[in-house]
Design an enzyme around this catalytic site. Structure first.
Site, PDB file in Angstrom:
ATOM      1  N   SER A 186      -0.944  -0.838  -4.485  1.00  8.74           N
ATOM      2  CA  SER A 186      -2.209  -0.115  -4.468  1.00  8.74           C
ATOM      3  C   SER A 186      -1.988   1.220  -3.772  1.00  8.74           C
ATOM      4  O   SER A 186      -1.425   1.265  -2.674  1.00  8.74           O
ATOM      5  CB  SER A 186      -3.269  -0.943  -3.736  1.00  8.74           C
ATOM      6  OG  SER A 186      -4.486  -0.242  -3.625  1.00  8.74           O
ATOM      7  N   LYS A 195       0.863  -1.174   0.000  1.00  5.42           N
ATOM      8  CA  LYS A 195       0.000   0.000   0.000  1.00  5.42           C
ATOM      9  C   LYS A 195       0.897   1.221   0.000  1.00  5.42           C
ATOM     10  O   LYS A 195       1.804   1.336   0.834  1.00  5.42           O
ATOM     11  CB  LYS A 195      -0.913   0.014   1.238  1.00  5.42           C
ATOM     12  CG  LYS A 195      -1.979   1.100   1.172  1.00  5.42           C
ATOM     13  CD  LYS A 195      -2.979   0.817   0.073  1.00  5.42           C
ATOM     14  CE  LYS A 195      -3.950   1.967  -0.139  1.00  5.42           C
ATOM     15  NZ  LYS A 195      -4.941   1.664  -1.164  1.00  5.42           N
TER      16      LYS A 195
END
Length: 371
Positions: free
Chosen positions: A234, A165
């Protein structure tokens, strides 16, 4: 002679809304999940997956609120919480929770190749001007090595998937950095791709898939011949550093879970994924039957719209839609292809595959119960 080892446990659980942590809470209450053993939680939430997708932050806040009853703030901060927005098509919002348990194993030769191993690392926060640039690449590469060491994975070839992330730029962050001349881009949506790309190149560098000499700020987001076959990144507004989860195989870990990976050459390329299934003894040519489906603990994959504007020679319009981001189309398309193969819709499909596999394709990993 007994051998002290660790064991990974993975729970895939439903989510009725980004704040719905009830499935996790129920397993904690029943003793099936030990909060102290949680190392990472992935979440597929039902937002748009773009800059203003606040379902990701809402989900993280909800997880932190749940875990605050069991863990102190510092311990919660060390849990990788990777929220991926966007459940287009029939993708079902869900959680994937990872535990690392102490385990005693009398027969470590039961699975000679070892078992699923987990390692995590949380980088320091980046300055806005570092996002999407070499500073981010180098920090992620160092973080991957740290997570490998934590997992007891010595060989890069034993790393099968790296879930990250990473942050993005907002108008406020650009202003704080001193304006357009200081940051990689002023296009906040494009900043997501640059951040994902820099993170993926960090994985590629750490795993020896590319060399440092090949890297430059100009190459990030531009030279797509540089990519990792095992990175899934992401971007989100809810953080300023990178949270890194390494998944691989190690003889220092026991238990029934194993992981394998493949690379989809394009959005229809399910055969490599089928090859991973066969390596686990799931050799059906069609959709997995209920027994085989039950053995699949998690499927994680990257999806993107090919830059050529074609899939196997046929024109697609994902890049021409001014109303809906191409990442949203790609998630729904790949989810349909793989959902038909696996037989359920709780798939962790992440959009935007810059430097993550070849153009229009992406890495895929499957965690399987071998018992």
């Amino acid at each position: 002679m007994t051998v002290q080892m660790r064991e990974a446990r993975v729970h895939r659980l439903p989510m009725s809304a980004p704040n719905d942590t009830s499935a996790i809470a129920n397993l904690i209450a029943s003793g099936e999940i030990d909060p102290g053993s949680i190392v990472a939680i992935l979440g597929k939430s039902e937002g748009n997956g773009c800059v203003n997708d606040f379902t990701r932050g809402y989900a993280v806040q909800s997880l932190e609120l749940l875990l605050s009853s069991y863990l102190d703030t510092a311990r919660i901060h060390n849990i990788c919480m990777v929220m991926s927005g966007g459940t287009e098509g029939a993708l079902s919002p869900h959680w994937i929770l990872f535990e690392a348990m102490s385990a005693m194993k009398a027969n470590p030769a039961r699975f000679p190749e070892g078992a699923l191993a987990l390692g995590t690392h949380v980088t320091d926060d980046f300055a806005p001007e570092e996002i999407g640039r070499l500073a981010q690449v180098e920090a992620v590469a160092a973080g991957v090595h740290a997570a490998m060491a934590q997992a007891g994975i010595a060989r890069v070839e034993d790393v099968h998937f790296v879930q990250i992330k990473c942050p993005l730029l907002t108008a406020e962050r650009i202003r704080a950095a001193g304006g357009a001349s200081q940051v990689a881009t002023t296009d906040t949506l494009r900043s997501m791709g640059l951040s994902r790309g820099a993170s993926a190149l960090g994985v590629a560098l750490a795993l020896g898939e590319i060399s440092k000499a090949e890297l430059s700020n100009a190459a990030i987001g531009a030279d797509l011949s540089l990519f990792s076959t095992r990175a899934s990144c992401s971007a989100g507004v809810e953080l300023m550093g990178c949270e890194i989860l390494i998944m691989g195989m190690s003889s220092q870990w026991s238990g029934p879970l194993a992981i394998g990976h493949a690379v989809m050459g394009d959005a229809l390329d399910v055969d490599p994924v089928r090859g991973v299934l066969r390596s686990f003894g799931l050799g059906e040519n069609g959709q997995l039957d209920p027994a085989g489906r039950a053995r699949i603990t998690a499927l994680l994959v990257k999806a993107e719209a090919s830059k050529s504007g074609h899939v196997r020679g046929a024109r697609h319009t994902m890049l021409d839609d001014s109303d809906i981001s191409s990442t949203r189309h790609a998630r729904g398309f790949v989810a349909g292809a793989l959902g038909g193969l696996i037989g359920h819709s709780e798939l962790f499909v992440s959009g935007g595959a810059e430097h993550q596999g070849p153009d229009g394709g992406g890495p895929c990993a499957i965690i399987c119960d071998r018992t």
